[in-house]
Design a protein around this motif. Structure first.
Motif, short mmCIF file in Angstrom:
data_model
loop_
_atom_site.label_atom_id
_atom_site.label_comp_id
_atom_site.label_asym_id
_atom_site.label_seq_id
_atom_site.Cartn_x
_atom_site.Cartn_y
_atom_site.Cartn_z
N PRO A 75 79.37 106.58 30.39
CA PRO A 75 80.05 105.27 30.47
C PRO A 75 79.36 104.30 31.42
N ALA A 76 78.81 104.81 32.52
CA ALA A 76 78.11 103.94 33.47
C ALA A 76 76.84 103.37 32.85
N LEU A 77 76.12 104.20 32.08
CA LEU A 77 74.92 103.71 31.41
C LEU A 77 75.26 102.58 30.46
N ALA A 78 76.33 102.74 29.71
CA ALA A 78 76.76 101.69 28.79
C ALA A 78 77.12 100.41 29.54
N LEU A 79 77.72 100.54 30.71
CA LEU A 79 78.10 99.38 31.51
C LEU A 79 76.87 98.58 31.95
N THR A 80 75.78 99.28 32.27
CA THR A 80 74.57 98.57 32.72
C THR A 80 73.97 97.70 31.63
N GLN A 81 74.28 98.00 30.36
CA GLN A 81 73.68 97.29 29.24
C GLN A 81 74.42 96.00 28.89
N GLN A 82 75.59 95.79 29.44
CA GLN A 82 76.36 94.59 29.13
C GLN A 82 75.79 93.39 29.86
N GLU A 83 75.74 92.25 29.17
CA GLU A 83 75.16 91.06 29.78
C GLU A 83 75.98 90.62 30.99
N VAL A 84 75.28 90.36 32.09
CA VAL A 84 75.91 89.91 33.32
C VAL A 84 75.65 88.42 33.53
N THR A 85 74.41 87.98 33.23
CA THR A 85 74.09 86.57 33.47
C THR A 85 72.95 86.15 32.55
N THR A 101 70.60 91.32 38.93
CA THR A 101 70.10 90.39 37.90
C THR A 101 68.97 89.52 38.42
N HIS A 102 68.47 89.81 39.61
CA HIS A 102 67.36 89.08 40.22
C HIS A 102 67.67 87.59 40.37
N THR A 103 68.88 87.31 40.78
CA THR A 103 69.29 85.92 41.04
C THR A 103 69.83 85.76 42.45
N SER A 104 69.54 86.72 43.33
CA SER A 104 70.12 86.73 44.67
C SER A 104 69.55 85.65 45.58
N GLY A 105 68.34 85.18 45.28
CA GLY A 105 67.65 84.27 46.19
C GLY A 105 66.77 84.99 47.17
N LEU A 106 66.87 86.33 47.25
CA LEU A 106 65.94 87.09 48.08
C LEU A 106 64.55 86.99 47.46
N VAL A 147 70.16 83.22 33.20
CA VAL A 147 69.65 82.18 34.10
C VAL A 147 68.17 81.98 33.83
N ASP A 148 67.74 80.73 33.70
CA ASP A 148 66.33 80.41 33.46
C ASP A 148 65.77 81.17 32.26
N LYS A 149 66.57 81.30 31.20
CA LYS A 149 66.19 81.98 29.97
C LYS A 149 65.95 83.48 30.17
N HIS A 150 66.51 84.03 31.23
CA HIS A 150 66.46 85.47 31.45
C HIS A 150 67.87 86.03 31.26
N ARG A 151 68.08 86.70 30.13
CA ARG A 151 69.36 87.36 29.89
C ARG A 151 69.29 88.74 30.54
N MET A 152 70.26 89.01 31.41
CA MET A 152 70.19 90.23 32.19
C MET A 152 71.47 91.03 32.08
N GLY A 153 71.29 92.35 31.86
CA GLY A 153 72.35 93.29 32.15
C GLY A 153 72.19 93.69 33.60
N ASN A 182 69.92 95.20 35.68
CA ASN A 182 68.50 95.56 35.73
C ASN A 182 67.88 95.81 34.37
N TRP A 183 68.58 95.59 33.28
CA TRP A 183 67.98 95.61 31.96
C TRP A 183 67.75 94.17 31.49
N PHE A 184 66.55 93.89 30.99
CA PHE A 184 66.27 92.61 30.34
C PHE A 184 66.80 92.70 28.92
N LEU A 185 67.53 91.68 28.49
CA LEU A 185 68.22 91.73 27.20
C LEU A 185 67.69 90.65 26.26
N SER A 186 67.56 91.03 24.98
CA SER A 186 67.22 90.07 23.94
C SER A 186 68.12 90.36 22.74
#
Length: 557
Positions: free
Chosen positions: A274-284, A128-133, A286-292, A294-298
């Motif tokens: 099933p794994a593809l569907a799992l990637t689409q579920q919202e994970v976080t 979700t690009h929130t690792s701090g790296l 943060v900073d107005k970035h809704r993320m599955g 590695n998918w950007f969600l709106s």
């Protein structure tokens, strides 16, 4: 993906009726966006709409169309990351791995991974690009900037990871990070005991029938499109370490990418569905970035739009879909368009036709007054000195210790070096002077003037009566317009569903909102009445006619 406050290009999808796109519709959209574009880009496009598939191929200069057939592959860049997420999702579904597990659990024993105050980086924070790296590995200077990942070794990765010092708690801030995805690609390959390409082929490409998608082992019938920089020069393909290609190393044909989208839509059944569907579920969020994963969600009207753009040195890509509507879009270009905004706006239009396609960037002559205002000495953030000079009727640029380059200019209001990929975007200030932002290599750097600016003409100050001339509503797109009104003794602008912003006059009929990097130029008819405006902001130029009979009432609050 940038978090600027935009008057226009907020990621908001309006509603539009369902449509069955035809190939002529698709080609018309490509033509509207690219005809005459200064890059000369060629684009292969595909749309799936509730089972109907339309494809088209278009070049900015149709007379110079480059060779293309169904076996032509393109580098998809960071869209690769969504495939890497699918491999992770399958691992999560079938093994003792969870998104809140430390990424160290996937890495070889003894791998040094940074943490912050005892908070270890988790698998979910990586995707979700929130690792701090960081966005760019510290102290990494590629031997060949035109092929920046080719020289990276396993030792480089491990040493870099060990040397990174996190500056914040993982999960607290969003920052797009290629190094984070390199770490995940490496971890998945090491855990599987096989290189990334083999793992991808076994787990995703093969099950989905994507037999013409590859990283390094090109199928014999497939040929890679020649990539290009935005100035039209040929660009080399990018190469990756076999275990690190999950950050951006995949090459695919349009047909295969449409099969991938069918998998994401759930209409092409396979063991990895099933794994593809799992990637689409919202994970976080943060900073107005809704993320599955590695998918950007709106989320629009209760439906989720998932998307990702990609780019390498010579290619651009877009993949997006609305699973509820069974609609998906793939765009693949043989030209890197990242400094020009990429393919996202066109991709959004094809997902929702109420949005603008965007406009081509047409080469043209810059106004002499603009060039005069820009000429001078500047310093970029980071210390590099830049000098802009007159040459004939144009502009040149020279950085400290480097050659001088001639600049072109386009209809988006951007200057660009004719010999390499970068953009100089002028930014008018409230006092009438200019600064600029420098875009290169995916980064944006502000420039500060270090010599006295040219003597400015006396600033125009409208009277209270003159301010009334501009009041009204100015639609710019079917779902977005500007409301111009007077408050606190000055002119203000309010975009649809956005907060008001104060405008500063700089010349007659020209106003600036410096805090959001916008300039608004008003146009008059033969009777000296204001009839339209042009909004210039962040490389976009949008025009809107004044609605007849409108008042200052806030129709969009």
């Amino acid at each position: 993906m940038k978090a600027w406050l935009w008057l226009v290009l907020a990621v908001v999808l309006g509603t539009s009726p369902a449509f069955a796109v035809s190939e002529s519709d698709l080609k018309a959209a490509l033509s509207q966006r690219f005809t005459g574009d200064r890059t000369g880009a060629c684009v292969a496009a595909g749309v799936i709409d509730n089972g109907t598939v339309a494809t088209a191929y278009f070049c900015a200069d149709p007379k110079s169309a480059r060779p293309y057939d169904v076996h032509t592959a393109f580098e998809i860049g960071s869209v690769t990351k969504t495939m890497t997420a699918a491999l992770l999702a399958e691992l999560i579904a079938t093994h003792d791995i969870a998104l809140d597990d430390p990424i160290a659990k996937l890495l070889p024993p003894g791998t040094s991974v940074p943490s912050f105050n005892g908070h270890e980086i988790t698998v979910g924070e990586i995707v979700t690009h929130t690792s701090g790296l960081p966005a760019i590995p510290p102290d990494y200077h590629p031997p060949d900037p035109k092929n920046p990942y080719a020289g990276a070794t396993e030792r480089d990765l491990l040493d870099t990871l060990a040397a990174i010092k996190l500056t914040r708690e993982p999960g607290s801030k969003w920052e797009y990070s290629n190094p984070a995805m390199i770490v995940l690609s490496y971890a998945l390959a090491k855990r599987a005991g096989k290189d990334y390409e083999t793992l991808l082929r076994e787990r995703l490409l093969g099950p989905l029938g994507m037999n013409e998608t590859y990283v390094a082992s090109r199928p014999p019938q497939v040929h890679l499109a020649q990539g290009h920089y935005p100035n039209g020069e040929a660009a080399p393909p990018w190469d990756f370490h076999p275990d690190m290609a999950g950050v951006g190393g995949v090459r695919a044909t349009l047909a295969d990418m449409l099969r991938y989208m069918e998998g994401e839509l759930g209409t092409r059944d396979s063991p990895i569905t099933p794994a593809l569907a799992l990637t689409q579920q919202e994970v976080t969020d943060v900073d107005k970035h809704r993320m599955g994963m590695n998918w950007f969600l709106s989320v629009v009207n209760g439906h989720t739009i998932a998307l990702h753009e990609g780019a390498t040195g010579g290619y651009s890509s877009f993949a997006g879909f609305n699973r509820d509507a069974k609609r998906a879009v793939v765009l693949l270009s043989d030209t890197s368009l990242v400094t020009l905004g990429g393919l996202g706006q066109l991709g959004f239009h094809l997902l929702d036709t109420s949005r603008s396609t965007g406009a081509p960037h047409i080469a043209m002559d810059a106004d002499a007054k603009l060039i005069d205002a820009l000429v001078g000495k500047y310093r970029l953030q980071g210390g590099l000195g830049i000098e802009l000079r007159h040459k004939d009727s144009g502009l040149t640029i020279q950085a400290d210790g480097q050659n001088e380059f001639e600049m072109g200019y386009d209809s988006a209001g951007d200057f660009y070096p004719r010999k390499f990929d970068a953009v100089l975007r002028p930014r008018r200030k409230a006092d009438g002077t200019y600064g600029f932002t420098w875009f290169q290599g995916g980064g944006a750097v502000e420039a500060k003037r270090i010599d006295p600016p040219p003597a400015a003409t006396r600033k125009w100050m409208p009277t209270d009566t003159q301010l009334q001339d501009y009041i009204g509503l100015y639609p710019l797109t079917p779902n977005f317009g500007l409301r111009i009104f007077v408050a606190d003794g000055g002119l203000n602008v309010q975009g649809t569903n956005q907060r008001p912003v104060k405008l500063a006059p700089v010349e007659q009929d020209i106003f600036v909102a410096e805090q959001v990097g916008a300039e608004i130029d008003f146009a008059r008819d033969a009777g000296d009445k204001i009839v339209a405006l042009t909004l210039k902001q962040h490389g976009q130029v949008l025009k809107g006619e004044r609605q007849q009979g409108t008042t200052a009432e806030p129709a969009n609050r």
